[in-house]
Scaffold this motif. Structure first.
Motif, PDB file in Angstrom:
ATOM      1  N   ALA A   1     -16.547  -6.849 -15.586  1.00 30.11           N
ATOM      2  CA  ALA A   1     -15.663  -8.105 -15.817  1.00 30.11           C
ATOM      3  C   ALA A   1     -16.807  -9.113 -16.147  1.00 30.11           C
ATOM      4  O   ALA A   1     -16.379  -9.963 -17.011  1.00 30.11           O
TER       5      ALA A   1
ATOM      6  N   ARG B   1     -10.600 -16.431 -17.715  1.00 26.82           N
ATOM      7  CA  ARG B   1     -10.537 -16.076 -16.301  1.00 26.82           C
ATOM      8  C   ARG B   1     -10.341 -14.290 -16.422  1.00 26.82           C
ATOM      9  O   ARG B   1      -9.629 -13.802 -17.187  1.00 26.82           O
TER      10      ARG B   1
ATOM     11  N   GLU C   1      -9.557 -11.027 -13.793  1.00 21.09           N
ATOM     12  CA  GLU C   1      -8.992 -10.514 -12.555  1.00 21.09           C
ATOM     13  C   GLU C   1      -9.035  -8.972 -12.574  1.00 21.09           C
ATOM     14  O   GLU C   1      -8.811  -8.412 -13.683  1.00 21.09           O
ATOM     15  N   ARG C   2      -9.259  -8.327 -11.540  1.00 21.70           N
ATOM     16  CA  ARG C   2      -9.186  -6.965 -11.371  1.00 21.70           C
ATOM     17  C   ARG C   2      -7.496  -6.623 -10.896  1.00 21.70           C
ATOM     18  O   ARG C   2      -7.110  -7.199 -10.192  1.00 21.70           O
TER      19      ARG C   2
ATOM     20  N   LEU D   1      -8.945  -4.505 -15.841  1.00 26.58           N
ATOM     21  CA  LEU D   1      -9.354  -6.080 -15.856  1.00 26.58           C
ATOM     22  C   LEU D   1      -8.332  -6.688 -16.620  1.00 26.58           C
ATOM     23  O   LEU D   1      -7.797  -6.414 -17.736  1.00 26.58           O
TER      24      LEU D   1
END
Length: 190
Positions: free
Chosen positions: A156, A172, A174-175, A184
Motif C-alpha cells: 500500500a 486512496r 484500501e485492502r 489493493l
C-alpha cells in the motif's frame, strides 16, 4: 505490457474466462457511481467482464486480440492498445478503470504508464486500479492458474507513493480480501 504475458492471454483467453466467469463484485458500479457521467475506459478490459457493470459511455481497451474477441459480445466499443501507450487525446476521459491490468507491468514501468493515464484523464478525472498486495515480482506467481504471466505485486505505501509521484491527487488505497490473495484498490484523481 509484457510480451510473454500477452502471449499467454492470446492462447488461453477462453480458459481464462471460463475459470472466472462474469464480474460479481460490484466494482464496476462503484467506479461508475464515483465518476458520474462522461466517457470512461476499462483499461485491460480482457473478455469484458466489467463492461456492462460500468455502463455507457464506455470504451474497452485491451492489448490481446483473443480477449477483445470475447469482449465483442458486449456490444461496447473496443480498442486494441497497450496500457503503456493509450490511444486517447489529452483530457478525453472522465475516468479509467483497471481491474488487475497494471499488475502485468514491471514496477519500473508503472510510473510512465500511470503518467499516460493521467494525460488522458480530464481534470478531476478518476482512476481506479486494483493490484495484488505483496512484494512478489516476476513470472509464475505462486498459485497462478495460467502459468507464464508476469506479475508485479505492490504494498500500500509503495502504490500510494507511485500515484503521488505521477501527479495524482486524492489518492486512496484500501485492502480487499479475495480467495488466495489480498488486493489493493487504489483510487486517485487527476
Amino acid at each position: 505490457m509484457d510480451a510473454d504475458t500477452v502471449a499467454v492471454y492470446e492462447r488461453r483467453a477462453h480458459e481464462w474466462i471460463e475459470r472466472r466467469g462474469e464480474a460479481s463484485d460490484g466494482l464496476g458500479r462503484r467506479f461508475r457511481d464515483q465518476v458520474g457521467s462522461g466517457l470512461v475506459a476499462d483499461l485491460g478490459c480482457g473478455a469484458g467482464r466489467y463492461l456492462a457493470e460500468i455502463g455507457q459511455p464506455l470504451v474497452g481497451v485491451d492489448v490481446t486480440a483473443a480477449m477483445l474477441a470475447l469482449a465483442g459480445r458486449s456490444g461496447y466499443p473496443l480498442v486494441r492498445a497497450d496500457l503503456e501507450a493509450l490511444p486517447f487525446a489529452e483530457g478525453t476521459l472522465a475516468g479509467a478503470f483497471a481491474r488487475h491490468s497494471y499488475l502485468h507491468l514491471p514496477k519500473a514501468r508503472l510510473g510512465d504508464a500511470l503518467s499516460d493515464v493521467r494525460r488522458v484523464l480530464q481534470p478531476g478525472g478518476l482512476l481506479l486500479v486494483t493490484l495484488i498486495e505483496g512484494e512478489y515480482e516476476g513470472r509464475d506467481l505462486p498459485g497462478d492458474d495460467l502459468q507464464g504471466r508476469y506479475f508485479a505485486c505492490w504494498t500500500a505505501p509503495e502504490l500510494a507513493s507511485m500515484f503521488a509521484t505521477t501527479g495524482f491527487i486524492d489518492v486512496r488505497v484500501e485492502r480487499i480480501e479475495r480467495p488466495g490473495h489480498r488486493d489493493l484498490l487504489a483510487t486517485a484523481r487527476r
